[in-house]
Design an enzyme around this catalytic site. Structure first.
Site, PDB file in Angstrom:
ATOM      1  N   ARG A  80     -15.227  -8.344  -9.647  1.00  0.00           N
ATOM      2  CA  ARG A  80     -14.059  -8.197  -9.745  1.00  0.00           C
ATOM      3  C   ARG A  80     -14.186  -7.476 -12.094  1.00  0.00           C
ATOM      4  O   ARG A  80     -13.714  -7.264 -12.378  1.00  0.00           O
ATOM      5  CB  ARG A  80     -13.491  -9.863 -10.661  1.00  0.00           C
TER       6      ARG A  80
ATOM      7  N   ASP B 252       2.495   5.362 -23.139  1.00  0.00           N
ATOM      8  CA  ASP B 252       1.632   5.134 -21.757  1.00  0.00           C
ATOM      9  C   ASP B 252       2.153   6.998 -21.681  1.00  0.00           C
ATOM     10  O   ASP B 252       3.201   7.163 -21.845  1.00  0.00           O
ATOM     11  CB  ASP B 252       2.785   4.680 -21.120  1.00  0.00           C
TER      12      ASP B 252
ATOM     13  N   LYS C 234       0.980   6.957  -9.436  1.00  0.00           N
ATOM     14  CA  LYS C 234       1.763   8.408  -9.541  1.00  0.00           C
ATOM     15  C   LYS C 234       0.918   9.653  -9.926  1.00  0.00           C
ATOM     16  O   LYS C 234       0.022   9.696  -8.536  1.00  0.00           O
ATOM     17  CB  LYS C 234       2.461   7.870 -11.713  1.00  0.00           C
TER      18      LYS C 234
ATOM     19  N   TYR D 276       9.674   2.767 -19.772  1.00  0.00           N
ATOM     20  CA  TYR D 276       9.925   1.858 -18.505  1.00  0.00           C
ATOM     21  C   TYR D 276      10.192   0.312 -18.481  1.00  0.00           C
ATOM     22  O   TYR D 276       9.603   0.169 -19.134  1.00  0.00           O
ATOM     23  CB  TYR D 276       8.658   1.903 -17.956  1.00  0.00           C
TER      24      TYR D 276
HETATM   25  C1  LIG Z   1       5.861   5.405 -17.049  1.00  0.00           C
HETATM   26  C2  LIG Z   1       5.712   4.333 -16.180  1.00  0.00           C
HETATM   27  N1  LIG Z   1       4.535   3.695 -16.072  1.00  0.00           N
HETATM   28  C3  LIG Z   1       4.184   2.317 -16.021  1.00  0.00           C
HETATM   29  C4  LIG Z   1       4.911   1.931 -14.792  1.00  0.00           C
HETATM   30  C5  LIG Z   1       4.202   0.788 -13.683  1.00  0.00           C
HETATM   31  O1  LIG Z   1       3.450   1.755 -12.625  1.00  0.00           O
HETATM   32  P1  LIG Z   1       3.058   0.349 -11.694  1.00  0.00           P
HETATM   33  O2  LIG Z   1       4.074   0.798 -10.334  1.00  0.00           O
HETATM   34  O3  LIG Z   1       1.702   1.265 -11.344  1.00  0.00           O
HETATM   35  O4  LIG Z   1       2.568  -1.126 -11.643  1.00  0.00           O
HETATM   36  C6  LIG Z   1       5.726   2.458 -14.771  1.00  0.00           C
HETATM   37  C7  LIG Z   1       5.985   2.535 -12.630  1.00  0.00           C
HETATM   38  O5  LIG Z   1       6.796   3.149 -12.374  1.00  0.00           O
HETATM   39  C8  LIG Z   1       5.926   3.730 -15.182  1.00  0.00           C
HETATM   40  O6  LIG Z   1       7.356   4.508 -14.906  1.00  0.00           O
END
Ligand SMILES: Cc1ncc(COP(=O)(O)O)c(C=O)c1O
Length: 409
Positions: free
Chosen positions: A71, A197, A222, A125
């Protein structure tokens, strides 16, 4: 990629992505694997109790990374973290079991504690906004959501003097671009910590640390994983003190990347450059196709000259690559028309994610923005006929033919 100047490596970024994890791990007299193995072990033995004691601090007596318990970090995740860190140009990277786990830990590492103030982009998001509203506001964090794609965003930051700023490189679903240089300059003046992000752009298109950003977050689910078969996240830090905090929270929150997923993420990095090239060139062609289609009234893609921030996109992304994500408004502004379009697709998948090899179509009012009212979505500029498309790496003619036949339905 033409520039060689980032992350102090003499190699181009596409070469770094291919070879980034290759030298990871011990050499063996029987032969050294070119691909790091999957280390499934939950615990690690050391040569003596004194060495174990030292390893708990994270290093060997020689100063190399040391591991004691999965962990707190494992060798497979470490191979991925080092490879990603090299291309992002950070001090260190920590991986997580999802993008949301990475965002949570990054916000805590940045100091979002009771009494702190965060200015965040209003078109983050959806789950990131919910995290701020449902987890951080209840503990006494002041959350200010605002359009940070406007030219006065930097002045707003100077006025508000937040402790933390949280933005995305390209917004979802309207593909608006944020001026990272202006935001990070204002943040430095008010001593705010900046989080970006960078999921939509990946280090292949944009490296936020080069623009003065402190913490770079990815949902590696992604583009980095890229094949729709693995869930993960990562945070790269530009500062030692933030990295130490991040490590603390990663350990305490316990949402670490599994060795198996780490293996898939490392593999994803090796082909990221190639996939991004194809995502970008396919998306540009799809955007031009949709822009002249009679069933479509508007296309949102930073690569189109009519995109309001096309010039900024050229400055930040460069080299004619604008990402693989675009949105468009159907002429017929109704849910029924959108459902008919989506149900008529034969190649593009109507599934909720982005950045996979497959072309993926989502309808924001039922996916990323389903918790908002129609009016709230309108305020953000998202119409009832808005469809998001993550353009995959299939043959471009096949993608366009599929969209065309579905638009005709
Ligand atoms: C821009 C963005 N950031 C974060 C996330 C969250 O990622 P996760 O689904 O891997 O938790 C997403 C999910 O679609 C996203 O589009």
């Amino acid at each position: 990629m033409t520039e060689r100047d980032h992350a102090s490596s003499p190699l181009h970024i596409d070469t770094q992505l291919v070879h980034g994890s290759r030298h990871h791990g011990a050499t063996a007299s029987v032969g050294t694997p070119t691909v790091p193995p999957i280390y499934a072990s939950t615990t690690y033995l050391h040569s003596s109790t004194e060495a174990l004691d030292q390893a708990f601090n994270g290093t060997t007596p020689e100063g190399e990374a040391a591991f004691v318990y999965a962990r707190q970090g494992n060798l497979s995740a470490n191979a991925f973290e080092e490879a990603l860190n090299r291309v992002e140009g950070g001090i260190g990277t920590i991986s997580f079991s999802s993008g949301m786990a990475a965002i949570h830990a990054a916000l805590m590492a940045a100091g979002l504690a009771p009494g702190a103030k965060i200015v965040a982009s209003q078109d983050l998001y959806g789950a990131s906004i919910s995290l701020l509203q449902k987890v951080f506001i209840p503990i006494g964090v002041q959350v200010i959501l605002r359009d940070l794609c406007t030219p006065d965003a930097a002045d707003f930051i100077r006025e508000e003097e937040p402790d933390v700023i949280f933005i995305e490189t390209i917004s979802n679903p309207l593909t608006r671009i944020i001026d990272l240089d202006a935001i990070s300059a204002a943040a430095r003046e008010v001593e705010a910590i900046t989080l970006v992000d960078s999921t939509f752009t990946t280090p292949y298109l944009l490296r936020p640390i080069e623009h003065g950003i402190d913490l770079v977050i990815h949902s590696t689910t992604k583009y980095i994983s890229g094949h729709g078969d693995s869930t993960g996240g990562a945070v790269t830090s530009a500062k030692r003190v933030l990295l130490d905090q991040l490590r603390n929270y990663a350990n305490l929150l316990g949402a670490m990347l599994s060795p198996f997923d780490a293996h898939l993420m490392t593999r994803g990095l090796r082909t990221l450059a190639l996939r991004m090239e194809r995502h970008c060139s396919n998306a540009l062609q799809v955007a031009h196709f949709l822009a002249q289609h009679p069933a479509v009234t508007r296309v949102y893609y930073p690569g189109l000259p009519q995109h309001p921030q096309h010039a900024l996109a050229n400055k930040l992304l460069g080299d004619g690559r604008y990402g693989g994500l675009l949105s468009f408004d159907l002429k017929e502004q109704s849910r029924q028309a959108v459902y008919c379009f989506m149900d008529s697709l034969q190649l593009c998948l109507p599934a909720t994610t982005l950045g996979d090899v497959f072309s993926l179509v989502t309808y924001p009012p039922v996916s990323s923005h389903r918790t908002l009212t129609e009016q709230e979505r309108r305020n953000l500029g998202i119409s009832e006929g808005c469809i998001r498309l993550s353009v995959g790496i299939e043959n471009i003619e096949d993608i366009i033919n599929d969209l065309d036949q579905a638009l005709r339905q």
